[in-house]
Design a protein around this motif. Structure first.
Motif, PDB file in Angstrom:
ATOM      1  N   PHE A   4      -5.859   5.892  -6.774  1.00  0.00           N
ATOM      2  CA  PHE A   4      -4.332   5.332  -6.502  1.00  0.00           C
ATOM      3  C   PHE A   4      -4.400   4.185  -6.193  1.00  0.00           C
ATOM      4  O   PHE A   4      -5.465   3.398  -5.939  1.00  0.00           O
ATOM      5  CB  PHE A   4      -3.885   6.459  -5.156  1.00  0.00           C
ATOM      6  CG  PHE A   4      -3.427   7.676  -5.706  1.00  0.00           C
ATOM      7  CD1 PHE A   4      -2.492   8.031  -6.292  1.00  0.00           C
ATOM      8  CD2 PHE A   4      -4.129   8.775  -5.207  1.00  0.00           C
ATOM      9  CE1 PHE A   4      -2.230   9.537  -6.891  1.00  0.00           C
ATOM     10  CE2 PHE A   4      -3.985  10.251  -5.576  1.00  0.00           C
ATOM     11  CZ  PHE A   4      -3.153  10.497  -6.349  1.00  0.00           C
ATOM     12  N   HIS A  58      -2.358   2.576  -3.503  1.00  0.00           N
ATOM     13  CA  HIS A  58      -2.379   1.977  -2.338  1.00  0.00           C
ATOM     14  C   HIS A  58      -2.911   2.916  -1.015  1.00  0.00           C
ATOM     15  O   HIS A  58      -2.699   4.173  -1.072  1.00  0.00           O
ATOM     16  CB  HIS A  58      -0.805   1.699  -1.817  1.00  0.00           C
ATOM     17  CG  HIS A  58      -0.020   0.707  -2.818  1.00  0.00           C
ATOM     18  ND1 HIS A  58       0.704   1.275  -3.660  1.00  0.00           N
ATOM     19  CD2 HIS A  58       0.090  -0.246  -2.888  1.00  0.00           C
ATOM     20  CE1 HIS A  58       1.436   0.444  -4.447  1.00  0.00           C
ATOM     21  NE2 HIS A  58       0.791  -0.776  -4.021  1.00  0.00           N
ATOM     22  N   ASP A  77      -1.185   6.484  -0.541  1.00  0.00           N
ATOM     23  CA  ASP A  77      -0.764   7.247  -1.821  1.00  0.00           C
ATOM     24  C   ASP A  77      -1.649   8.597  -1.996  1.00  0.00           C
ATOM     25  O   ASP A  77      -0.983   9.707  -2.316  1.00  0.00           O
ATOM     26  CB  ASP A  77      -1.318   6.481  -3.136  1.00  0.00           C
ATOM     27  CG  ASP A  77      -0.170   5.371  -3.398  1.00  0.00           C
ATOM     28  OD1 ASP A  77       0.902   5.144  -2.721  1.00  0.00           O
ATOM     29  OD2 ASP A  77      -0.654   4.485  -3.978  1.00  0.00           O
ATOM     30  N   THR A 107      -9.244   3.267  -4.146  1.00  0.00           N
ATOM     31  CA  THR A 107      -7.804   2.724  -3.855  1.00  0.00           C
ATOM     32  C   THR A 107      -7.911   0.934  -4.314  1.00  0.00           C
ATOM     33  O   THR A 107      -8.656   0.678  -3.907  1.00  0.00           O
ATOM     34  CB  THR A 107      -7.528   2.874  -2.533  1.00  0.00           C
ATOM     35  OG1 THR A 107      -7.613   4.330  -1.964  1.00  0.00           O
ATOM     36  CG2 THR A 107      -6.273   2.291  -1.879  1.00  0.00           C
ATOM     37  N   PHE A 118      -1.799   8.367 -10.936  1.00  0.00           N
ATOM     38  CA  PHE A 118      -0.105   8.525 -11.171  1.00  0.00           C
ATOM     39  C   PHE A 118       0.100   8.588 -12.625  1.00  0.00           C
ATOM     40  O   PHE A 118      -0.653   8.345 -13.472  1.00  0.00           O
ATOM     41  CB  PHE A 118       0.230   7.049 -10.788  1.00  0.00           C
ATOM     42  CG  PHE A 118       0.361   6.774  -9.315  1.00  0.00           C
ATOM     43  CD1 PHE A 118       1.439   7.498  -8.652  1.00  0.00           C
ATOM     44  CD2 PHE A 118       0.006   5.853  -8.689  1.00  0.00           C
ATOM     45  CE1 PHE A 118       1.631   7.549  -7.408  1.00  0.00           C
ATOM     46  CE2 PHE A 118       0.037   5.718  -7.268  1.00  0.00           C
ATOM     47  CZ  PHE A 118       0.961   6.481  -6.582  1.00  0.00           C
ATOM     48  N   HIS A 122       1.470   1.198  -9.449  1.00  0.00           N
ATOM     49  CA  HIS A 122       1.598   2.621  -9.687  1.00  0.00           C
ATOM     50  C   HIS A 122       1.140   2.719 -11.220  1.00  0.00           C
ATOM     51  O   HIS A 122       0.315   3.397 -11.634  1.00  0.00           O
ATOM     52  CB  HIS A 122       2.764   3.429  -9.382  1.00  0.00           C
ATOM     53  CG  HIS A 122       2.805   3.671  -7.774  1.00  0.00           C
ATOM     54  ND1 HIS A 122       3.892   4.541  -7.131  1.00  0.00           N
ATOM     55  CD2 HIS A 122       2.099   2.963  -6.749  1.00  0.00           C
ATOM     56  CE1 HIS A 122       3.534   4.368  -5.943  1.00  0.00           C
ATOM     57  NE2 HIS A 122       2.731   3.656  -5.577  1.00  0.00           N
ATOM     58  N   THR A 160       0.458  12.867 -11.377  1.00  0.00           N
ATOM     59  CA  THR A 160       1.505  13.283 -10.715  1.00  0.00           C
ATOM     60  C   THR A 160       2.832  13.583 -11.590  1.00  0.00           C
ATOM     61  O   THR A 160       2.662  13.021 -12.911  1.00  0.00           O
ATOM     62  CB  THR A 160       2.088  11.919  -9.718  1.00  0.00           C
ATOM     63  OG1 THR A 160       2.234  10.744 -10.615  1.00  0.00           O
ATOM     64  CG2 THR A 160       0.704  11.626  -8.779  1.00  0.00           C
ATOM     65  N   ARG A 164       9.581  13.043  -7.823  1.00  0.00           N
ATOM     66  CA  ARG A 164       8.867  12.867  -6.995  1.00  0.00           C
ATOM     67  C   ARG A 164       8.567  14.427  -6.263  1.00  0.00           C
ATOM     68  O   ARG A 164       9.598  15.294  -6.259  1.00  0.00           O
ATOM     69  CB  ARG A 164       9.393  12.022  -5.820  1.00  0.00           C
ATOM     70  CG  ARG A 164       9.598  10.531  -6.472  1.00  0.00           C
ATOM     71  CD  ARG A 164      10.246   9.759  -5.365  1.00  0.00           C
ATOM     72  NE  ARG A 164      10.859   8.371  -6.004  1.00  0.00           N
ATOM     73  CZ  ARG A 164      11.075   7.574  -5.360  1.00  0.00           C
ATOM     74  NH1 ARG A 164      11.410   7.672  -3.934  1.00  0.00           N
ATOM     75  NH2 ARG A 164      11.554   6.162  -5.755  1.00  0.00           N
TER      76      ARG A 164
END
Length: 252
Positions: free
Chosen positions: A10, A12, A15, A38, A115, A126, A161, A165
């Motif tokens: 990810f 950040h 996340d 990260t 992502f 992302h 993902t 959302r």
């Protein structure tokens, strides 16, 4: 489960908790080794209200928050690359490829989560980490790339993902019926761990409270985590309930 390994990649700190704390907790408790990469320190993010630290200290503070959240959700291998927040798109392709290839070959995961190509919300970091991850997973399986970084490893399944959302998706009805949802994993048993990990990201409490912790339907939001298959073994039906479903596990 001891032969299974899962890698999260990810952009950040936080996340990993927002999108995958449930599966990380569930699978690590079952004996799966979980790794996390990260890419940035999130040093241009919020500092809390009232501020927890000075602006120049935010990267260090967020890294400490990440370490604690990763501990809570069972991450046993953590790599923090330290790229500038909102500057990941300009990262050296060669350098981040090497960092990700090293992580893949070290952990040797069957499943990698990152992502989707639109970064869930079009955040440039992302989007960039999705692209870098896809490229590095392919390179890790090719002996011509970076032979000094360990034996080649072929990831069996890359997961993204989902296009919407998750907290929005779960309010729209049954996620199993939504296009782009290939995996629906029951993580309700581990919801308290996710709450603790969310709270560990103290500097980000305003957003995390708004999305999760102050919502009246929090149990629903923490009941499942959802993912889309980028590539991997053909799915017999959608959705699948196990991230490792259909993968032949090679034992040493």
């Amino acid at each position: 489960m001891a032969d299974r390994r899962l890698l999260l990649v990810f952009a950040h700190p936080d996340d990993e908790t927002v999108f995958a704390a449930g599966v990380s907790s569930r699978y690590s408790e079952a004996g799966v080794r979980v790794g996390l990469c990260t890419a940035t320190l999130g040093d241009r993010g919020k500092r809390g209200q009232p501020p927890i630290c000075e602006p120049g200290e935010l990267g260090r503070v967020r890294q400490a928050e990440l370490v604690e959240a990763a501990r809570i959700i069972g991450v046993s291998m953590l790599r923090v690359f330290g790229y500038p927040d909102r500057g990941l798109v300009s990262a050296s392709v060669d350098l981040i490829r090497a960092q990700l290839v090293e992580a893949v070959r070290a952990l040797r995961p069957q499943v990698v989560i990152t992502f989707d190509p639109n970064g869930t919300n079009l955040h440039p970091d992302h989007v960039a980490v999705s692209r870098f991850t896809s490229e590095a997973v392919a390179a890790a399986a090719d002996a011509r790339w970076l032979p000094d970084l360990g034996a080649v490893h072929r990831v069996s399944r890359l997961l993204w993902t989902v296009p919407v959302r998750p907290w929005v998706l779960l309010r729209q009805g049954d996620p199993a019926l939504a296009p782009g949802v290939d995996f629906v994993v029951d993580v309700a048993k581990w919801s308290e761990r996710k709450i603790k990990a969310l709270r560990a990201h103290r500097t980000q409490h305003m957003a995390l409270d708004r999305i999760f912790l102050r919502q009246p339907d929090l149990p629903r939001l923490l009941s499942v985590e959802v993912f889309r298959q980028a590539w991997g073994p053909a799915l017999p039906a959608r959705p699948v309930q196990d991230l490792f479903g259909g993968i032949a596990i090679e034992r040493p």
